[in-house]
Design an enzyme around this catalytic site. Structure first.
Site, PDB file in Angstrom:
ATOM      1  CG  ASP A 255      -8.312   2.361   4.622  1.00 37.15           C
ATOM      2  OD1 ASP A 255      -7.137   2.148   4.270  1.00 37.15           O
ATOM      3  OD2 ASP A 255      -8.756   2.073   5.758  1.00 37.15           O
TER       4      ASP A 255
ATOM      5  CD  GLU B 152      -2.439   1.563   2.562  1.00 33.73           C
ATOM      6  OE1 GLU B 152      -1.817   1.266   3.570  1.00 33.73           O
ATOM      7  OE2 GLU B 152      -3.547   2.128   2.593  1.00 33.73           O
TER       8      GLU B 152
HETATM    9  O1  TEU Z   1      -4.196   3.178   5.491  1.00 31.38           O
HETATM   10  C1  TEU Z   1      -3.245   4.163   5.144  1.00 31.38           C
HETATM   11  C2  TEU Z   1      -3.865   5.469   5.130  1.00 31.38           C
HETATM   12  O2  TEU Z   1      -3.200   6.451   5.090  1.00 31.38           O
HETATM   13  C3  TEU Z   1      -5.325   5.527   5.171  1.00 31.38           C
HETATM   14  O3  TEU Z   1      -5.694   5.555   6.525  1.00 31.38           O
HETATM   15  C4  TEU Z   1      -5.792   6.743   4.464  1.00 31.38           C
HETATM   16  O4  TEU Z   1      -4.954   7.813   4.753  1.00 31.38           O
HETATM   17  C5  TEU Z   1      -7.119   7.135   4.949  1.00 31.38           C
HETATM   18  O5  TEU Z   1      -7.876   5.982   5.095  1.00 31.38           O
HETATM   19  C6  TEU Z   1      -7.708   8.059   3.950  1.00 31.38           C
HETATM   20  O6  TEU Z   1      -9.027   8.268   4.328  1.00 31.38           O
HETATM   21  C7  TEU Z   1      -3.648   2.039   6.116  1.00 31.38           C
HETATM   22  C8  TEU Z   1      -4.800   1.099   6.425  1.00 31.38           C
HETATM   23  O7  TEU Z   1      -5.416   0.686   5.208  1.00 31.38           O
HETATM   24  C9  TEU Z   1      -5.764   1.845   7.322  1.00 31.38           C
HETATM   25  O8  TEU Z   1      -6.935   1.069   7.569  1.00 31.38           O
HETATM   26  C10 TEU Z   1      -5.056   2.176   8.625  1.00 31.38           C
HETATM   27  O9  TEU Z   1      -5.915   2.979   9.405  1.00 31.38           O
HETATM   28  C11 TEU Z   1      -3.758   2.942   8.362  1.00 31.38           C
HETATM   29  O10 TEU Z   1      -2.964   2.401   7.307  1.00 31.38           O
HETATM   30  C12 TEU Z   1      -2.867   2.886   9.597  1.00 31.38           C
HETATM   31  O11 TEU Z   1      -2.378   1.563   9.740  1.00 31.38           O
END
Ligand code: TEU
Length: 544
Positions: free
Chosen positions: A318, A245
């Site tokens: 997300d 990611e």
């Molecule tokens: O998400 C990375 C992240 O930056 C997202 O949280 C994004 O910024 C946000 O959802 C935009 O609305 C990953 C995971 O997918 C997420 O579920 C976690 O909260 C985050 O990392 C922290 O581990």
């Protein structure tokens, strides 16, 4: 079944993401569990997917629903046991389905033993597993901000130090400069591999080489050194699929992550397409410009063609539900959901289906006290404090809140959509009575069977892996049409993105093609055609 001993088996694969907490509860505690996933493996085998990306099920205080891990080596009791995980891996394998675990390596929970040790003293052996800076209370080391709001530093009085975190104070960033940290993580990954895990999704992996003193969060100078080391020491076998990611990935650096010769990752989740329908922050919604979307997809398809590999996704845990975001979740829910699937699955890359996307699950409005996501609740408090109108804040949450994707999977029209006999941890979308797996399986014209057909097509038409990509009518504001071409054949994907009819022109040679999948019946291919609302189709044209 795909031959998973091949180094790039995942190029023919379609993966399914499960958010375990919201998939299927079998104990009545209102939370999904591993046994619940096992019970639906036959359903997923019917869909035809080749791998399941599991959002984290490791020990966690659940501040960020498992993306705050307190023990990477143990399954959190609310999801089950490590034996349940081994059973899931084995049962999935019998059905040709690989298990892909979500690895959150950028940070741990503040309840992780390493952090609990680290804050004991500056000379504790675990202190350097995290990023601490000397200071004075109230004088932050710098003005860096956390993703979930506020300063990216938290004060520890007993140490007279701050520690750094990119997300929430309960998610302290790991110090990847420390080789001991890296070796601990690599050993843990090898342990899960030894239990039969065949892939890893790597949470915010482009942020592990952060340099807070230089205001660097993603794409830090040592990032690719770490990724190559991790590939060599942790993943090792090149048939292990790795998906990074990377919100900071762009056309220039993407092939660094997933270039064939890089020995880093199989592919990345990049989010350029997911930032088009917003102003500077995701909460400030604006209309999607379809021509811009076409330009971005074209850019990525060309940039990685024969040089890397795309992931293809419209939904995840997300993101809001795509049929609500870019489709039409009222009058044309089925047609537009199928159109979005046909649009995506014709491209080069590995498609990811998020739980419920295959039955057209929609966004779900809640009262503010019903939301569970800390990102939503922090944003609400922040914008209230800044004087935003409550109704405007709620409109932003309805449109972009992550809990839209986290309402329980809808399996039937029985209580709680069949998700749980107990009180679900989060609101169930009331439309479960009409939108659910049972209904979808009984309706031969359902969105489910469009996905099933697309997954099968991707296995039988190599042009979808190998063909070139060319936009058709790139400047047309209402259609997303493109073709894939190889020496022998052409695949044409035609999508009307609008509720109104749209006249299009077809090449003569396409008219004799086979319509492999579409969202309307009785289609007559003609040079001049009118696409109906959200009409989409995939046409296979054999040239030689
Ligand atoms: O998400 C990375 C992240 O930056 C997202 O949280 C994004 O910024 C946000 O959802 C935009 O609305 C990953 C995971 O997918 C997420 O579920 C976690 O909260 C985050 O990392 C922290 O581990």
């Amino acid at each position: 079944m795909l031959d998973k001993t091949q180094k790039d088996w995942w190029k023919k694969a379609v993966f399914y993401q499960i958010y375990p907490k919201s998939f299927q509860d079998t104990t009545g505690n209102g939370v999904g569990d591993l046994q619940g996933i096992i019970e639906h493996l036959d359903y997923l085998e019917t869909l035809g997917i080749d791998g399941i990306w599991l959002s984290p099920v490791f020990a966690s205080p659940q501040v960020d629903n498992g993306y705050d891990i307190s023990n990477y080596r143990e399954i959190d009791a609310m999801f089950g046991t490590k034996e349940d995980m081994v059973k899931l891996i084995q049962e999935a394998k019998k059905r040709g389905i690989s298990i892909i675990l979500d690895m959150v390596l950028n940070h741990t929970s503040d309840k992780h033993e390493w952090f609990q040790q680290a804050i004991q003293s500056k000379d504790n052996p675990y202190h350097d597993y995290y990023i601490f800076r000397d200071g004075k209370e109230g004088e932050y080391p710098n003005d860096m901000k956390a993703v979930f709001g506020g300063p990216a530093w938290k004060w520890i009085p007993s140490l007279e130090q701050y520690y750094f975190f990119q997300f929430s104070p309960q998610q302290p960033d790991l110090n990847w400069e420390n080789e001991k940290v890296r070796e601990e993580l690599y050993d843990m990954i090898r342990m899960w591999k030894s239990l039969g895990v065949e892939g890893f999704r790597l949470d915010v992996i482009d942020q592990i080489a952060k340099e807070p003193d230089n205001h660097i969060t993603n794409n830090g100078p040592k990032l690719h050194t770490y990724l190559q080391e991790m590939r060599e020491k942790a993943f090792v076998d090149n048939q292990i699929v790795t998906i990074g990611e990377a919100w900071g990935a762009n056309i220039e650096n993407a092939s660094l992550f997933c270039g064939e010769e890089r020995n880093e990752l199989s592919m990345v989740f990049q989010f350029e397409h997911m930032c088009l329908d917003q102003e500077n922050e995701k909460w400030d919604v604006k209309d999607l410009d379809l021509v811009q979307l076409k330009d971005i997809y074209n850019k990525w398809q060309q940039a990685l063609y024969q040089k890397g590999w795309n992931s293809l996704f419209l939904d995840n845990h997300d993101l809001p539900r795509i049929v609500s975001r870019w489709g039409n979740d009222t009058l044309y829910r089925k047609e537009s959901a199928k159109m979005l699937a046909i649009f995506l699955h014709g491209m080069q890359g590995t498609p990811f289906i998020y739980q419920g996307e295959e039955i057209g699950m929609t966004n779900c409005k809640m009262d503010i006290h019903e939301y569970q996501d800390l990102e939503i609740l922090n944003m609400f408090a922040d914008r209230i404090s800044k004087g935003y109108k409550k109704e405007d804040i709620m409109d932003s949450i309805y449109a972009r809140g992550r809990d839209n994707a986290r309402t329980p999977m809808q399996f039937s029209n029985t209580k709680n959509g069949g998700f749980s006999t107990g009180k679900p941890w989060i609101k169930v979308n009331e439309n479960y009575k009409e939108i659910n797996v049972e209904e979808a399986l009984q309706d031969k014209d359902s969105i489910f069977y469009t996905y099933q057909k697309l997954i099968s097509i991707r296995k039988h038409y190599p042009i979808l892996q190998e063909g070139s990509f060319t936009l058709i009518e790139p400047k047309d504001p209402d259609t997303f049409m493109y073709k894939r071409e190889s020496e022998e054949d052409t695949m044409v994907i035609l999508c009307n993105w609008r509720e109104k009819e749209k006249k299009i022109i077809l090449d003569k040679e396409w008219i004799s093609g086979d319509i492999l999948v579409s969202n309307y019946k009785d289609i007559l291919l003609q040079e001049e055609m009118v696409l109906r609302p959200y009409e989409a189709m995939m046409i296979y044209v054999r040239r030689k």
